[in-house]
Design a protein around this motif. Structure first.
Motif, PDB file in Angstrom:
ATOM      1  N   GLN A   1       0.830  -1.200   0.000  1.00  0.00           N
ATOM      2  CA  GLN A   1       0.000   0.000   0.000  1.00  0.00           C
ATOM      3  C   GLN A   1       0.873   1.263   0.000  1.00  0.00           C
ATOM      4  OE1 GLN A   1      -3.037  -1.414  -0.261  1.00  0.00           O
ATOM      5  NE2 GLN A   1      -1.973  -3.286   0.326  1.00  0.00           N
ATOM      6  N   MET A   2       1.929   1.251   0.811  1.00  0.00           N
ATOM      7  CA  MET A   2       2.791   2.421   0.908  1.00  0.00           C
ATOM      8  C   MET A   2       3.530   2.681  -0.400  1.00  0.00           C
ATOM      9  SD  MET A   2       4.222   1.879   4.802  1.00  0.00           S
ATOM     10  CE  MET A   2       4.931   3.519   4.941  1.00  0.00           C
ATOM     11  N   ALA A   3       3.998   1.615  -1.053  1.00  0.00           N
ATOM     12  CA  ALA A   3       4.676   1.789  -2.335  1.00  0.00           C
ATOM     13  C   ALA A   3       3.725   2.355  -3.381  1.00  0.00           C
ATOM     14  CB  ALA A   3       5.253   0.451  -2.795  1.00  0.00           C
ATOM     15  N   ALA A   4       2.485   1.873  -3.379  1.00  0.00           N
ATOM     16  CA  ALA A   4       1.511   2.366  -4.356  1.00  0.00           C
ATOM     17  C   ALA A   4       1.201   3.851  -4.123  1.00  0.00           C
ATOM     18  CB  ALA A   4       0.236   1.531  -4.282  1.00  0.00           C
ATOM     19  N   ILE A   5       1.011   4.235  -2.856  1.00  0.00           N
ATOM     20  CA  ILE A   5       0.727   5.645  -2.579  1.00  0.00           C
ATOM     21  C   ILE A   5       1.931   6.514  -2.933  1.00  0.00           C
ATOM     22  CG2 ILE A   5       0.120   7.308  -0.783  1.00  0.00           C
ATOM     23  CD1 ILE A   5      -1.381   5.173   0.657  1.00  0.00           C
ATOM     24  N   ALA A   6       3.122   6.029  -2.654  1.00  0.00           N
ATOM     25  CA  ALA A   6       4.317   6.809  -2.981  1.00  0.00           C
ATOM     26  C   ALA A   6       4.408   7.060  -4.483  1.00  0.00           C
ATOM     27  CB  ALA A   6       5.568   6.092  -2.469  1.00  0.00           C
ATOM     28  N   TRP A   7       4.085   6.041  -5.302  1.00  0.00           N
ATOM     29  CA  TRP A   7       4.098   6.259  -6.745  1.00  0.00           C
ATOM     30  C   TRP A   7       2.976   7.195  -7.165  1.00  0.00           C
ATOM     31  CZ3 TRP A   7       8.191   5.759  -9.316  1.00  0.00           C
ATOM     32  CH2 TRP A   7       9.089   4.717  -9.097  1.00  0.00           C
TER      33      TRP A   7
ATOM     34  N   ALA B   1       6.750   2.699 -12.620  1.00  0.00           N
ATOM     35  CA  ALA B   1       5.569   3.543 -12.463  1.00  0.00           C
ATOM     36  C   ALA B   1       4.565   3.286 -13.571  1.00  0.00           C
ATOM     37  CB  ALA B   1       5.972   5.012 -12.428  1.00  0.00           C
ATOM     38  N   SER B   2       5.048   2.991 -14.788  1.00  0.00           N
ATOM     39  CA  SER B   2       4.118   2.731 -15.882  1.00  0.00           C
ATOM     40  C   SER B   2       3.300   1.487 -15.616  1.00  0.00           C
ATOM     41  CB  SER B   2       4.882   2.580 -17.199  1.00  0.00           C
ATOM     42  OG  SER B   2       5.678   1.411 -17.178  1.00  0.00           O
ATOM     43  N   GLU B   3       3.835   0.521 -14.869  1.00  0.00           N
ATOM     44  CA  GLU B   3       3.096  -0.689 -14.548  1.00  0.00           C
ATOM     45  C   GLU B   3       2.130  -0.457 -13.389  1.00  0.00           C
ATOM     46  OE1 GLU B   3       5.543  -4.046 -13.810  1.00  0.00           O
ATOM     47  OE2 GLU B   3       3.859  -5.441 -13.700  1.00  0.00           O
ATOM     48  N   ASN B   4       2.587   0.181 -12.326  1.00  0.00           N
ATOM     49  CA  ASN B   4       1.749   0.393 -11.154  1.00  0.00           C
ATOM     50  C   ASN B   4       0.712   1.494 -11.336  1.00  0.00           C
ATOM     51  OD1 ASN B   4       2.823  -1.613  -9.471  1.00  0.00           O
ATOM     52  ND2 ASN B   4       4.519  -0.301  -8.856  1.00  0.00           N
ATOM     53  N   LEU B   5       0.893   2.363 -12.328  1.00  0.00           N
ATOM     54  CA  LEU B   5      -0.029   3.468 -12.549  1.00  0.00           C
ATOM     55  C   LEU B   5      -0.739   3.372 -13.898  1.00  0.00           C
ATOM     56  CD1 LEU B   5       2.097   6.455 -11.198  1.00  0.00           C
ATOM     57  CD2 LEU B   5       0.363   5.116  -9.998  1.00  0.00           C
TER      58      LEU B   5
ATOM     59  N   LEU C   1      -8.036   6.483  -5.269  1.00  0.00           N
ATOM     60  CA  LEU C   1      -7.074   5.418  -5.006  1.00  0.00           C
ATOM     61  C   LEU C   1      -6.223   5.734  -3.781  1.00  0.00           C
ATOM     62  CD1 LEU C   1      -5.858   4.501  -8.593  1.00  0.00           C
ATOM     63  CD2 LEU C   1      -7.245   3.113  -7.065  1.00  0.00           C
ATOM     64  N   ALA C   2      -5.799   6.975  -3.636  1.00  0.00           N
ATOM     65  CA  ALA C   2      -4.982   7.343  -2.479  1.00  0.00           C
ATOM     66  C   ALA C   2      -5.745   7.132  -1.176  1.00  0.00           C
ATOM     67  CB  ALA C   2      -4.520   8.794  -2.605  1.00  0.00           C
ATOM     68  N   VAL C   3      -7.022   7.532  -1.154  1.00  0.00           N
ATOM     69  CA  VAL C   3      -7.834   7.349   0.052  1.00  0.00           C
ATOM     70  C   VAL C   3      -8.082   5.870   0.311  1.00  0.00           C
ATOM     71  CG1 VAL C   3     -10.081   7.826   1.089  1.00  0.00           C
ATOM     72  CG2 VAL C   3      -8.880   9.614  -0.160  1.00  0.00           C
ATOM     73  N   VAL C   4      -8.339   5.123  -0.758  1.00  0.00           N
ATOM     74  CA  VAL C   4      -8.542   3.675  -0.623  1.00  0.00           C
ATOM     75  C   VAL C   4      -7.309   3.017  -0.011  1.00  0.00           C
ATOM     76  CG1 VAL C   4      -8.717   1.549  -1.959  1.00  0.00           C
ATOM     77  CG2 VAL C   4     -10.262   3.433  -2.445  1.00  0.00           C
TER      78      VAL C   4
ATOM     79  N   TYR D   1      10.809  -1.216  -6.837  1.00  0.00           N
ATOM     80  CA  TYR D   1      10.849  -1.454  -8.278  1.00  0.00           C
ATOM     81  C   TYR D   1      10.109  -2.717  -8.684  1.00  0.00           C
ATOM     82  CZ  TYR D   1      14.487   2.064  -7.984  1.00  0.00           C
ATOM     83  OH  TYR D   1      15.171   3.218  -7.732  1.00  0.00           O
ATOM     84  N   GLU D   2       9.166  -3.154  -7.837  1.00  0.00           N
ATOM     85  CA  GLU D   2       8.354  -4.322  -8.137  1.00  0.00           C
ATOM     86  C   GLU D   2       6.889  -3.919  -8.264  1.00  0.00           C
ATOM     87  OE1 GLU D   2       9.391  -7.434  -8.685  1.00  0.00           O
ATOM     88  OE2 GLU D   2      11.490  -6.857  -8.388  1.00  0.00           O
ATOM     89  N   ASN D   3       6.148  -4.699  -9.023  1.00  0.00           N
ATOM     90  CA  ASN D   3       4.703  -4.523  -9.071  1.00  0.00           C
ATOM     91  C   ASN D   3       4.130  -4.746  -7.671  1.00  0.00           C
ATOM     92  OD1 ASN D   3       1.824  -5.216  -9.373  1.00  0.00           O
ATOM     93  ND2 ASN D   3       2.238  -5.208 -11.558  1.00  0.00           N
ATOM     94  N   VAL D   4       3.211  -3.879  -7.253  1.00  0.00           N
ATOM     95  CA  VAL D   4       2.677  -3.988  -5.900  1.00  0.00           C
ATOM     96  C   VAL D   4       1.906  -5.292  -5.710  1.00  0.00           C
ATOM     97  CG1 VAL D   4       2.632  -1.533  -5.395  1.00  0.00           C
ATOM     98  CG2 VAL D   4       0.709  -2.577  -6.596  1.00  0.00           C
ATOM     99  N   ALA D   5       1.397  -5.872  -6.794  1.00  0.00           N
ATOM    100  CA  ALA D   5       0.735  -7.171  -6.685  1.00  0.00           C
ATOM    101  C   ALA D   5       1.718  -8.247  -6.244  1.00  0.00           C
ATOM    102  CB  ALA D   5       0.093  -7.555  -8.015  1.00  0.00           C
ATOM    103  N   TYR D   6       2.961  -8.153  -6.686  1.00  0.00           N
ATOM    104  CA  TYR D   6       3.973  -9.118  -6.266  1.00  0.00           C
ATOM    105  C   TYR D   6       4.263  -8.994  -4.778  1.00  0.00           C
ATOM    106  CZ  TYR D   6       8.608 -11.079  -5.520  1.00  0.00           C
ATOM    107  OH  TYR D   6       9.671 -11.779  -5.015  1.00  0.00           O
TER     108      TYR D   6
END
Length: 509
Positions: free
Chosen positions: A136-142, A316-320, A342-345, A403-408
């Motif tokens: 979650q933190m990596a996704a919000i940071a991106w 970022a192109s993958e996660n966003l 998404l940020a609030v989620v 540098y990984e997909n957040v799903a991983y």
């Protein structure tokens, strides 16, 4: 889209929910409300709350990006994340609500007299929460990098500070109420994105699933041992079994008054989550169809190209990918609102993870070793300190796996859950032959094996530490670590039963 416009959309969606956070923090009256939001929630509302808890960064961002990069192989995450819910309905809905009070440790304490089993359960919760929180933190940071042009490290540091502050004010009841709103909001947003994206595809919705939209093949490089068929089988096993042992999902069983409502909660959650993953698969291929003809993603930093595979300059192109698609089909307004939602989620999932993970320490271990005098106050203090430690640990993990997909990253959390929590929980509920010592040694072996597999795997050992060869070759360790856990449990139980039979024989003679 300028950063000022993005900030307006972001604040317009985020401020009301943060006000709700402060308001709900003042409504805690009992220990039951502190840990599980109280018994006032019925099956439908609790099912929506479960749905809101489960729809995280990996679901909404990671899967879309995985499909964009690897096509049908990315669908494996969507199918795996959902496949565990029928198991929850069949195995846990009745038993878990009738046996425990708050957490897995209560179930184990009821079943085993061995005190160390509870310690193993508490330690097993920690990496699950940390890995899940790190995603979650990596996704919000991106997202912050996309919205405001902030560096990933600076965004992660500010986010960690904010998350630690929420541990001093937010309680589980905030999560329960906001997750219900969040589930409705995110499902509505997904349907809106599908409608708008379909309008940009003249050939129709069916044609978005054809392979010709991408020049590179839709497959993992299975010649690489990190993505071997056994490694992908291991990923599927983790995704299917992992949801059973997630702490922030298990706590929802204690937000209802009886077993029937617990069953109905999982029933409704299964329907909502199933709908979500069907829609997210469609969104992933819609993103591929919409962005396939673009050489550069709109508004993306460093000229990110969607056709490239996962790499340090294209993560970022993958996660966003979902944000880029929203910008392409809806312009500045839709992309800004989507990013804000998404940020609030993501932040609400973070709050739930921090609080339920911290309760594993404060309630499961600390409260059981103290006198009852002023126990609730002491639990809250330790709960918040444990929350701060959890946030700091998750920030370190997010930095390593940035540098990984957040799903991983969430897949690794599921691997820990499937290797430690799930065998302990299912064994305690269904196996009369499982002994306390077998549960203790099996849980320890699985936890140690999973930690070593991650640390010596391709991402940490090679990509982060810089070694040329991995010790553990798979990116997804659940198949190996679960085998270790079950083998140790069976071996110790067999030896104890054999010893008991010999003692009984000697006494009879």
């Amino acid at each position: 889209m300028t950063w000022s416009q993005q900030a307006i959309y972001f604040m317009a969606a985020a401020v009301p929910l943060f006000i709700l956070l402060i308001w709900s923090a003042r409504r805690i009256r009992t220990a039951a409300e502190f840990y599980a939001a109280g018994p006032q929630y019925g099956g439908f509302r609790n099912g929506l709350a479960m749905t809101g808890d489960y729809l995280s960064a990996a679901s909404f961002l990671g899967i879309t990006g995985a499909i964009l990069v690897s096509g049908y192989d990315g669908v494996l995450y969507a199918v795996g994340f959902f496949a565990g819910w029928p198991l929850i309905l069949i195995l846990l809905a009745d038993k878990l609500r009738s046996v425990g009070r708050f957490t897995l440790a209560d179930v184990l304490r009821e079943r085993f007299s061995e005190p160390g089993v509870v310690v193993v359960a508490t330690l097993g919760y920690f990496p699950v929460v940390v890995m899940y929180l790190a995603a979650q933190m990596a996704a919000i940071a991106w997202l912050l990098n996309y919205l405001f042009g902030l560096s990933f490290s600076f965004s992660l540091g500010m986010l960690s500070l904010t998350a630690m502050l929420t541990t001093l004010t937010g309680q589980m009841i905030f999560s329960a109420r906001v997750q219900i709103v969040k589930a409705v909001l995110i499902l509505g947003l997904m349907l809106a994105l599908i409608i708008l994206a379909c309008a940009h595809i003249p050939s129709g919705l069916v044609d978005v699933f054809v392979l010709e939209l991408r020049t590179e093949p839709f497959t993992y490089d299975t010649t690489n041992r990190a993505n071997s068929p056994l490694s992908l089988l291991s990923l599927g096993l983790a995704l299917i079994l992992g949801p059973i042992g997630l702490p922030h999902i298990m706590s929802r069983f204690f937000s209802v008054a009886d077993e029937e409502r617990a069953r109905m909660s999982v029933f409704y959650a299964t329907g909502f989550i199933g709908l979500f993953y069907v829609v997210i698969i469609v969104l992933g291929f819609l993103a591929l169809a919409v962005l396939a003809d673009l050489q550069v993603l709109p508004g993306s930093p460093d000229q990110l190209v969607p056709e490239l595979s996962v790499a340090k300059d294209t993560v970022a192109s993958e996660n966003l990918a979902l944000i880029y698609m929203a910008h392409h089909v809806g312009g500045n307004v839709l992309s800004g609102v989507t990013a804000a939602v998404l940020a609030v989620v993501l932040f609400s999932v973070m709050t739930s993870l921090i609080l339920t993970g911290s309760s594993a320490f404060s309630h499961d271990w600390y409260a059981q070793r103290k006198n009852s005098e002023q126990q609730i106050f002491s639990e809250k203090v330790l709960h918040r300190l444990a929350g701060a430690l959890t946030v700091l640990s998750a920030a370190c993990v997010a930095s390593i796996f940035q540098y990984e997909n957040v799903a991983y990253i969430v897949g690794l959390a599921f691997a820990f859950s499937a290797s430690v929590n799930v065998p302990l929980l299912v064994g305690a509920l269904y196996s009369e032959k499982l002994t306390g010592r077998a549960a203790l040694w099996g849980g320890c072996a699985g936890l140690l094996a999973c930690c070593l597999a991650v640390l010596t795997g391709p991402v940490v050992w090679v990509d982060w530490l810089g070694f040329t060869e991995t010790i553990f070759p798979w990116r997804h360790p659940a198949l190996f670590t679960l085998t270790v856990t079950l083998s140790v449990m069976l071996l110790v139980s067999w030896r104890e039963q054999k010893s008991q039979r010999q003692q009984d024989a000697e006494q009879s003679i």
